[in-house]
Design an enzyme around this catalytic site. Structure first.
Site, PDB file in Angstrom:
ATOM      1  N   TYR A  90       0.834  -1.197   0.000  1.00 56.73           N
ATOM      2  CA  TYR A  90       0.000   0.000   0.000  1.00 56.73           C
ATOM      3  C   TYR A  90       0.874   1.254   0.000  1.00 56.73           C
ATOM      4  O   TYR A  90       0.561   2.244  -0.668  1.00 56.73           O
ATOM      5  CB  TYR A  90      -0.928   0.027   1.219  1.00 56.73           C
ATOM      6  CG  TYR A  90      -1.935   1.141   1.104  1.00 56.73           C
ATOM      7  CD1 TYR A  90      -3.159   0.914   0.474  1.00 56.73           C
ATOM      8  CD2 TYR A  90      -1.644   2.426   1.552  1.00 56.73           C
ATOM      9  CE1 TYR A  90      -4.071   1.932   0.315  1.00 56.73           C
ATOM     10  CE2 TYR A  90      -2.549   3.455   1.391  1.00 56.73           C
ATOM     11  CZ  TYR A  90      -3.766   3.211   0.777  1.00 56.73           C
ATOM     12  OH  TYR A  90      -4.656   4.228   0.603  1.00 56.73           O
ATOM     13  N   PHE A 142      -5.465  20.816 -24.132  1.00 60.36           N
ATOM     14  CA  PHE A 142      -6.224  19.631 -24.539  1.00 60.36           C
ATOM     15  C   PHE A 142      -7.613  19.682 -23.881  1.00 60.36           C
ATOM     16  O   PHE A 142      -7.788  20.344 -22.856  1.00 60.36           O
ATOM     17  CB  PHE A 142      -5.464  18.356 -24.136  1.00 60.36           C
ATOM     18  CG  PHE A 142      -6.180  17.106 -24.568  1.00 60.36           C
ATOM     19  CD1 PHE A 142      -6.296  16.794 -25.909  1.00 60.36           C
ATOM     20  CD2 PHE A 142      -6.760  16.255 -23.631  1.00 60.36           C
ATOM     21  CE1 PHE A 142      -6.983  15.656 -26.325  1.00 60.36           C
ATOM     22  CE2 PHE A 142      -7.444  15.117 -24.043  1.00 60.36           C
ATOM     23  CZ  PHE A 142      -7.560  14.805 -25.375  1.00 60.36           C
ATOM     24  N   ASP A 143      -8.579  18.957 -24.459  1.00 62.21           N
ATOM     25  CA  ASP A 143      -9.983  19.028 -24.001  1.00 62.21           C
ATOM     26  C   ASP A 143     -10.148  18.763 -22.503  1.00 62.21           C
ATOM     27  O   ASP A 143     -10.886  19.467 -21.824  1.00 62.21           O
ATOM     28  CB  ASP A 143     -10.886  18.010 -24.703  1.00 62.21           C
ATOM     29  CG  ASP A 143     -10.492  17.701 -26.117  1.00 62.21           C
ATOM     30  OD1 ASP A 143      -9.421  18.153 -26.555  1.00 62.21           O
ATOM     31  OD2 ASP A 143     -11.246  16.991 -26.778  1.00 62.21           O
ATOM     32  N   ASP A 232       2.402  19.912 -20.172  1.00 59.83           N
ATOM     33  CA  ASP A 232       1.580  18.727 -20.392  1.00 59.83           C
ATOM     34  C   ASP A 232       2.488  17.842 -21.232  1.00 59.83           C
ATOM     35  O   ASP A 232       2.676  18.060 -22.432  1.00 59.83           O
ATOM     36  CB  ASP A 232       0.290  19.084 -21.135  1.00 59.83           C
ATOM     37  CG  ASP A 232      -0.538  17.836 -21.476  1.00 59.83           C
ATOM     38  OD1 ASP A 232       0.045  16.742 -21.556  1.00 59.83           O
ATOM     39  OD2 ASP A 232      -1.756  17.972 -21.686  1.00 59.83           O
ATOM     40  N   ALA A 234       2.463  14.685 -22.195  1.00 54.56           N
ATOM     41  CA  ALA A 234       1.946  13.430 -22.761  1.00 54.56           C
ATOM     42  C   ALA A 234       2.834  12.899 -23.893  1.00 54.56           C
ATOM     43  O   ALA A 234       3.110  11.714 -23.978  1.00 54.56           O
ATOM     44  CB  ALA A 234       0.515  13.637 -23.262  1.00 54.56           C
ATOM     45  N   LYS A 275       0.624   7.731 -23.470  1.00 53.69           N
ATOM     46  CA  LYS A 275       1.256   8.088 -24.745  1.00 53.69           C
ATOM     47  C   LYS A 275       2.750   7.785 -24.627  1.00 53.69           C
ATOM     48  O   LYS A 275       3.181   6.658 -24.861  1.00 53.69           O
ATOM     49  CB  LYS A 275       1.030   9.565 -25.077  1.00 53.69           C
ATOM     50  CG  LYS A 275      -0.397   9.886 -25.530  1.00 53.69           C
ATOM     51  CD  LYS A 275      -1.319  10.127 -24.380  1.00 53.69           C
ATOM     52  CE  LYS A 275      -2.640  10.712 -24.777  1.00 53.69           C
ATOM     53  NZ  LYS A 275      -3.602  10.708 -23.661  1.00 53.69           N
ATOM     54  N   HIS A 467     -19.767  14.149 -28.664  1.00 53.52           N
ATOM     55  CA  HIS A 467     -19.234  13.279 -29.713  1.00 53.52           C
ATOM     56  C   HIS A 467     -19.057  11.828 -29.277  1.00 53.52           C
ATOM     57  O   HIS A 467     -19.095  10.925 -30.095  1.00 53.52           O
ATOM     58  CB  HIS A 467     -17.915  13.827 -30.264  1.00 53.52           C
ATOM     59  CG  HIS A 467     -16.869  14.115 -29.243  1.00 53.52           C
ATOM     60  ND1 HIS A 467     -17.038  15.059 -28.266  1.00 53.52           N
ATOM     61  CD2 HIS A 467     -15.640  13.587 -29.040  1.00 53.52           C
ATOM     62  CE1 HIS A 467     -15.955  15.112 -27.506  1.00 53.52           C
ATOM     63  NE2 HIS A 467     -15.092  14.218 -27.950  1.00 53.52           N
TER      64      HIS A 467
HETATM   65  N1  F0G Z   1      -3.148  15.924 -22.493  1.00 54.25           N
HETATM   66  C1  F0G Z   1      -3.054  15.614 -23.791  1.00 54.25           C
HETATM   67  C2  F0G Z   1      -2.194  16.457 -24.677  1.00 54.25           C
HETATM   68  C3  F0G Z   1      -3.761  14.523 -24.306  1.00 54.25           C
HETATM   69  O1  F0G Z   1      -3.662  14.239 -25.607  1.00 54.25           O
HETATM   70  C4  F0G Z   1      -4.563  13.743 -23.438  1.00 54.25           C
HETATM   71  C5  F0G Z   1      -5.318  12.591 -23.930  1.00 54.25           C
HETATM   72  C6  F0G Z   1      -4.617  14.096 -22.079  1.00 54.25           C
HETATM   73  C7  F0G Z   1      -3.897  15.198 -21.638  1.00 54.25           C
HETATM   74  C8  F0G Z   1      -5.462  13.344 -21.091  1.00 54.25           C
HETATM   75  O2  F0G Z   1      -4.855  12.140 -20.781  1.00 54.25           O
HETATM   76  O3  F0G Z   1      -6.467  10.397 -21.589  1.00 54.25           O
HETATM   77  O4  F0G Z   1      -4.625   9.839 -19.987  1.00 54.25           O
HETATM   78  O5  F0G Z   1      -6.568  11.163 -19.241  1.00 54.25           O
HETATM   79  N2  F0G Z   1      -5.486  12.344 -25.156  1.00 54.25           N
HETATM   80  C9  F0G Z   1      -6.157  11.181 -25.724  1.00 54.25           C
HETATM   81  C10 F0G Z   1      -6.214  11.308 -27.223  1.00 54.25           C
HETATM   82  C11 F0G Z   1      -7.463  10.840 -25.106  1.00 54.25           C
HETATM   83  O6  F0G Z   1      -6.839  10.432 -27.877  1.00 54.25           O
HETATM   84  O7  F0G Z   1      -5.648  12.243 -27.779  1.00 54.25           O
HETATM   85  P1  F0G Z   1      -5.677  10.826 -20.384  1.00 54.25           P
END
Ligand code: F0G
Length: 475
Positions: A90, A142-143, A232, A234, A275, A467
């Site tokens: 843990y 990002f969204d 960010d 990723a 990623k 979407h």
């Molecule tokens: N930041 C970026 C630049 C991303 O592309 C994503 C996710 C996230 C944050 C969020 O990360 O999915 O691990 O919670 N992108 C995916 C895509 C979903 O298909 O581009 P997550």
């Protein structure tokens, strides 16, 4: 590869990449997963049953799945072996310390909080640092990042340079900030800017890289006002590869050297490990400053889990720790970026309009240009996703009027986003170039019958993030 002294002749720069037939995959294949091919008739039925939304297809019915590069990587034998070394304690799991070691070596950050995925890390960071009325400045959020900023009652502000919005123009580093705009936004009220977020690479406009020069300047401006800088991260390794090969002065540096320099301009990062940590699930937060880390832990522990696991099994952290070290390998990155570029080149040769230059993790098709007979309200990008599935069993994702459009609550009129794109995101180490060739062939066939492709109308939509679950019928 010699560095160019200026970035003016982009064509010359692109020609500096080794062509695809000069090297082969730097791995061999130990395990295979059989693909299922369906007939065109089956696909017609399946996509209709899915309400013409590829998110509702069972993945078994997809031949080549380019919906996302997130969580879809093939792990290496070393990562799989690492799973057996999971320490499921843990607290204080040895895998956490291995992960911390990888982050320290690659990014230079001392304090690490694991998270279940990228948005978990975003939730913790925003909760700890963002207050109501704040403004979070970035190149292009990002969204999910944008969502978390809004959930805090704050405003997400994109400061992407103009060139980043020009789909067909082959400019380099289209993920760069407009520095003047950034400073203007800060000057409106520096106290309201909790941090600046640099997304590397910039997913929303095509996986476009941010140059080291721009990152350095962003950091300088932010520091002038005492504002922290986060990444960010990723797709940080893909960004580093572009810097090495496209930015003057970096061709002689190694990817680890470039990564260390890049992160030296920041105070920490969030990362979706799905990623560039080459794992199927996971994320992390990292900080240079202990006080900031302690603040984040106040949110980390109730939402993600104890400080040394954050929603992950020990084995998952081990796979992440190993993936982070694998992703900065030059041969891997050449293969990776080269394959995405190869797909982009095949599509260009077939006369298919794509976002240029090809980015790091996918090829983005300009659906409005490919299906010019369809008005926005008939969702050309969604229609293209449907046709590509029917044609070749290939799944892409709509990034256009359905994903980013909305209805004005007062006038009831549709508000359309600037771009109408279909993204073909390429999973890492999963498909071969021959799969890419099949994608290009299927798209060419769709292009051949483009004028007869029918538009779609929405029959069901959720109030937010429509979407994912929308249903359509053919017009
Ligand atoms: N930041 C970026 C630049 C991303 O592309 C994503 C996710 C996230 C944050 C969020 O990360 O999915 O691990 O919670 N992108 C995916 C895509 C979903 O298909 O581009 P997550």
């Amino acid at each position: 590869m010699p560095g160019l002294s200026t970035m003016s002749d982009e064509r010359e720069v692109w020609q500096m990449f080794r062509s695809r037939d000069e090297y082969a995959e730097p791995f061999r294949i130990k395990v295979v997963e059989m693909l299922r091919e369906t007939t065109r008739e089956e696909r017609e039925t399946l996509i209709k049953e899915a309400g013409y939304n590829a998110f509702s297809l069972p993945s078994d019915a997809v031949y080549i799945d380019l919906l996302s590069d997130s969580g879809t990587s093939a792990m290496s034998d070393r990562q799989w072996a690492g799973l057996m070394l999971g320490d499921e304690a843990y607290a204080g799991s040895r895998n956490y310390f291995n992960l911390k070691g990888s982050v320290k070596d690659i990014m230079g950050f001392d304090f690490v909080a694991p998270a279940h995925q990228g948005r978990g890390a975003e939730h913790v960071l925003m909760s700890a640092l963002v207050k109501e009325g704040d403004r979070v400045l970035g190149n292009m959020h990002f969204d999910t990042t944008e969502g978390h900023i809004l959930l805090r009652g704050a405003e997400p502000v994109n400061c992407l340079a103009e060139q980043g919005y020009k789909v067909g123009e082959e400019t380099l580093f289209k993920g760069d900030f407009d520095l003047r705009r950034l400073e203007d936004e800060i000057q409106k009220d520096p106290r309201k800017v909790p941090f600046v977020l640099i997304t590397v690479t910039c997913n929303n406009n095509g996986g476009q890289p941010v140059s080291m020069k721009n990152i350095r300047e962003v950091s300088k401006i932010a520091r002038k006002y005492g504002i922290p800088v986060f990444f960010d991260a990723a797709r940080f390794a893909e960004n580093c590869w572009f810097i090495k090969h496209l930015e003057p002065g970096y061709s002689g540096k190694t990817i680890p050297e470039i990564a260390r320099e890049m992160f030296s301009y920041g105070d920490g990062c969030t990362m979706s490990a799905k990623k560039d940590a080459l794992v199927n699930i996971g994320g992390l937060l990292a900080f240079r400053d202990e006080a900031m880390y302690r603040k984040a832990l106040e949110w980390q522990i109730p939402f993600e889990g104890f400080a040394t696991y954050g929603g992950l099994a020990g084995r998952d952290m081990e796979a992440m720790a190993r993936g982070l070290r694998e992703v900065i390998d030059e041969a891997y990155l050449e293969e990776r970026i080269g394959q995405v570029r190869y797909l982009g080149d095949l599509l260009l040769r077939a006369g298919i309009p794509i976002v240029r230059p090809t980015g790091g993790h996918g090829v983005y098709i300009d659906a409005a240009a490919m299906l010019p007979h369809l008005p926005r309200k008939e969702f050309p990008a969604q229609a293209l996703v449907v046709e590509l599935y029917i044609e070749g069993g290939i799944r892409g994702v709509e990034l256009g009027g359905c994903a980013f459009g909305r209805v004005d609550p007062e006038t009831g009129e549709d508000i359309w986003p600037a771009l109408e794109l279909v993204r073909l995101a390429v999973p890492r180490r999963v498909y071969t170039d021959r799969h890419m060739a099949q994608v290009a062939k299927a798209l060419s066939r769709v292009k051949g019958r483009a004028s007869s492709v029918r538009g779609l109308r929405i029959t069901y939509q959720a109030p937010v993030l429509r979407h994912f679950t929308a249903k359509f019928e053919r017009v």
